[in-house]
Write a protein that holds these residues in place. Sequence first.
Motif, PDB file in Angstrom:
ATOM      1  N   LYS A  30      44.695  42.561  47.313  1.00 18.16           N
ATOM      2  CA  LYS A  30      43.542  41.864  47.883  1.00 18.16           C
ATOM      3  C   LYS A  30      43.071  40.736  46.972  1.00 18.16           C
ATOM      4  CE  LYS A  30      42.261  46.128  50.150  1.00 18.16           C
ATOM      5  NZ  LYS A  30      41.178  46.929  50.721  1.00 18.16           N
ATOM      6  N   ARG A  31      43.281  40.928  45.673  1.00 16.35           N
ATOM      7  CA  ARG A  31      42.822  39.919  44.726  1.00 16.35           C
ATOM      8  C   ARG A  31      43.534  38.589  44.973  1.00 16.35           C
ATOM      9  NH1 ARG A  31      44.978  39.963  38.835  1.00 16.35           N
ATOM     10  NH2 ARG A  31      44.890  42.219  39.141  1.00 16.35           N
ATOM     11  N   SER A  32      44.858  38.632  45.100  1.00 18.72           N
ATOM     12  CA  SER A  32      45.577  37.362  45.269  1.00 18.72           C
ATOM     13  C   SER A  32      45.341  36.770  46.656  1.00 18.72           C
ATOM     14  CB  SER A  32      47.071  37.521  44.975  1.00 18.72           C
ATOM     15  OG  SER A  32      47.630  38.530  45.766  1.00 18.72           O
ATOM     16  N   LEU A  33      45.119  37.610  47.666  1.00 17.56           N
ATOM     17  CA  LEU A  33      44.798  37.078  48.993  1.00 17.56           C
ATOM     18  C   LEU A  33      43.451  36.376  48.987  1.00 17.56           C
ATOM     19  CD1 LEU A  33      46.077  39.996  51.205  1.00 17.56           C
ATOM     20  CD2 LEU A  33      46.816  37.611  51.408  1.00 17.56           C
ATOM     21  N   MET A  34      42.504  36.973  48.266  1.00 13.68           N
ATOM     22  CA  MET A  34      41.180  36.390  48.173  1.00 13.68           C
ATOM     23  C   MET A  34      41.228  34.995  47.562  1.00 13.68           C
ATOM     24  SD  MET A  34      38.193  38.968  47.008  1.00 13.68           S
ATOM     25  CE  MET A  34      37.913  38.125  45.482  1.00 13.68           C
ATOM     26  N   GLU A  35      42.023  34.904  46.491  1.00 14.72           N
ATOM     27  CA  GLU A  35      42.166  33.596  45.831  1.00 14.72           C
ATOM     28  C   GLU A  35      42.715  32.570  46.814  1.00 14.72           C
ATOM     29  OE1 GLU A  35      44.625  34.445  42.444  1.00 14.72           O
ATOM     30  OE2 GLU A  35      42.967  35.444  41.392  1.00 14.72           O
ATOM     31  N   ARG A  36      43.649  33.003  47.646  1.00 19.53           N
ATOM     32  CA  ARG A  36      44.319  32.102  48.584  1.00 19.53           C
ATOM     33  C   ARG A  36      43.416  31.724  49.756  1.00 19.53           C
ATOM     34  NH1 ARG A  36      49.587  34.689  50.994  1.00 19.53           N
ATOM     35  NH2 ARG A  36      48.809  34.253  53.067  1.00 19.53           N
ATOM     36  N   LEU A  37      42.557  32.646  50.197  1.00 24.11           N
ATOM     37  CA  LEU A  37      41.841  32.448  51.458  1.00 24.11           C
ATOM     38  C   LEU A  37      40.420  31.916  51.299  1.00 24.11           C
ATOM     39  CD1 LEU A  37      42.909  35.836  53.097  1.00 24.11           C
ATOM     40  CD2 LEU A  37      43.718  33.570  53.803  1.00 24.11           C
ATOM     41  N   THR A  38      39.875  31.989  50.090  1.00 23.29           N
ATOM     42  CA  THR A  38      38.490  31.556  49.900  1.00 23.29           C
ATOM     43  C   THR A  38      38.322  30.077  50.247  1.00 23.29           C
ATOM     44  OG1 THR A  38      38.111  33.194  48.177  1.00 23.29           O
ATOM     45  CG2 THR A  38      36.628  31.321  48.217  1.00 23.29           C
ATOM     46  N   VAL A  39      37.352  29.800  51.086  1.00 23.62           N
ATOM     47  CA  VAL A  39      37.025  28.412  51.420  1.00 23.62           C
ATOM     48  C   VAL A  39      36.471  27.767  50.158  1.00 23.62           C
ATOM     49  CG1 VAL A  39      35.570  26.926  52.854  1.00 23.62           C
ATOM     50  CG2 VAL A  39      36.500  29.059  53.803  1.00 23.62           C
ATOM     51  N   PRO A  40      37.063  26.650  49.710  1.00 21.62           N
ATOM     52  CA  PRO A  40      36.615  26.038  48.456  1.00 21.62           C
ATOM     53  C   PRO A  40      35.108  25.781  48.464  1.00 21.62           C
ATOM     54  CG  PRO A  40      38.590  24.934  49.270  1.00 21.62           C
ATOM     55  CD  PRO A  40      38.168  25.899  50.339  1.00 21.62           C
ATOM     56  N   GLY A  41      34.477  26.137  47.365  1.00 18.87           N
ATOM     57  CA  GLY A  41      33.038  25.906  47.236  1.00 18.87           C
ATOM     58  C   GLY A  41      32.186  26.991  47.874  1.00 18.87           C
ATOM     59  N   SER A  42      32.802  27.980  48.504  1.00 21.77           N
ATOM     60  CA  SER A  42      31.991  29.023  49.131  1.00 21.77           C
ATOM     61  C   SER A  42      31.857  30.226  48.205  1.00 21.77           C
ATOM     62  CB  SER A  42      32.598  29.460  50.467  1.00 21.77           C
ATOM     63  OG  SER A  42      33.762  30.242  50.260  1.00 21.77           O
ATOM     64  N   GLN A  43      30.837  31.029  48.471  1.00 17.92           N
ATOM     65  CA  GLN A  43      30.614  32.250  47.705  1.00 17.92           C
ATOM     66  C   GLN A  43      31.473  33.362  48.319  1.00 17.92           C
ATOM     67  OE1 GLN A  43      26.922  34.375  48.381  1.00 17.92           O
ATOM     68  NE2 GLN A  43      26.557  34.521  46.173  1.00 17.92           N
ATOM     69  N   THR A  44      32.197  34.112  47.494  1.00 21.41           N
ATOM     70  CA  THR A  44      33.013  35.198  48.045  1.00 21.41           C
ATOM     71  C   THR A  44      32.203  36.489  48.078  1.00 21.41           C
ATOM     72  OG1 THR A  44      33.889  35.603  45.827  1.00 21.41           O
ATOM     73  CG2 THR A  44      35.237  34.284  47.297  1.00 21.41           C
ATOM     74  N   VAL A  45      32.258  37.146  49.222  1.00 25.05           N
ATOM     75  CA  VAL A  45      31.548  38.409  49.393  1.00 25.05           C
ATOM     76  C   VAL A  45      32.565  39.483  49.746  1.00 25.05           C
ATOM     77  CG1 VAL A  45      29.686  39.614  50.591  1.00 25.05           C
ATOM     78  CG2 VAL A  45      29.576  37.128  50.293  1.00 25.05           C
ATOM     79  N   TYR A  46      32.525  40.600  49.016  1.00 23.00           N
ATOM     80  CA  TYR A  46      33.470  41.664  49.265  1.00 23.00           C
ATOM     81  C   TYR A  46      32.734  42.923  49.739  1.00 23.00           C
ATOM     82  CZ  TYR A  46      37.646  44.305  49.164  1.00 23.00           C
ATOM     83  OH  TYR A  46      38.706  45.051  49.595  1.00 23.00           O
ATOM     84  N   VAL A  47      33.282  43.566  50.764  1.00 23.15           N
ATOM     85  CA  VAL A  47      32.702  44.823  51.253  1.00 23.15           C
ATOM     86  C   VAL A  47      33.792  45.891  51.253  1.00 23.15           C
ATOM     87  CG1 VAL A  47      31.337  45.925  53.076  1.00 23.15           C
ATOM     88  CG2 VAL A  47      31.314  43.426  52.863  1.00 23.15           C
TER      89      VAL A  47
END
Length: 207
Positions: A143-160
């Motif tokens: 999930k870590r590497s997917l998160m890096e790939r999918l995060t919209v640049p400049g957005s805050q990442t929220v994990y549940v």
Amino acid sequence: MKRTFFVDFDGTITKRDTSEAMVAAFAGEGWQQINELWEKREISTEECANRTFKLFRATLDDLRNLLDTIEIDEGFGSFVNYCKKNSHPVYILSDGYDFCIEYILKKYGFKLPYFANKLVYEKEFRISCTYYNQECGLCGTCKRSLMERLTVPGSQTVYVGDGISDTCPAGYSNLVFAKGKLLEYCLAEGIPALPIASFVDVLEKLS
Ligand SMILES: [Mg+2]
Ligand SMILES: [Zn+2]
């Protein structure tokens, strides 16, 4: 504020973990020891799954019948609507199986992008890990590497999330909503996390 939401599936969107339900229903003696090694992160998801599947006595129909008994979190629908209304992308990241996610999302009428292990059935079950990350070496779907790939640049990442496979991405998220083993892990590791019981709490804390 722009946000990208990453949500675990089993035990987070669903009330019961479908992989745990499968093992409890279909696996013969010996799965507990294999699972213990996985929980301690001594063996990878791939090894754990393929060793456990060797103990399985079940068909795809048995699996569908089991999945029909799985319910989803009572606040999840409102959470999805909230994200849609605010144009926050939502990604499901799962170290479980595509087959289970597809089946349950369809049954409840949700259309969301998801990333998970592939469940292969050819006389017996097998796992195929498309999103394995060599650097991590443990998760089937990292999930870590997917998160890096999918995060919209400049957005805050929220994990549940709620479980062991969520510990990998939790330390890389700007905001974590946690329950179960993930919450225990965050507390032990000093990772800031907001405790939740369901998506009802996530929504309440977001607004
Ligand atoms: Mg989970
Ligand atoms: Zn990982």
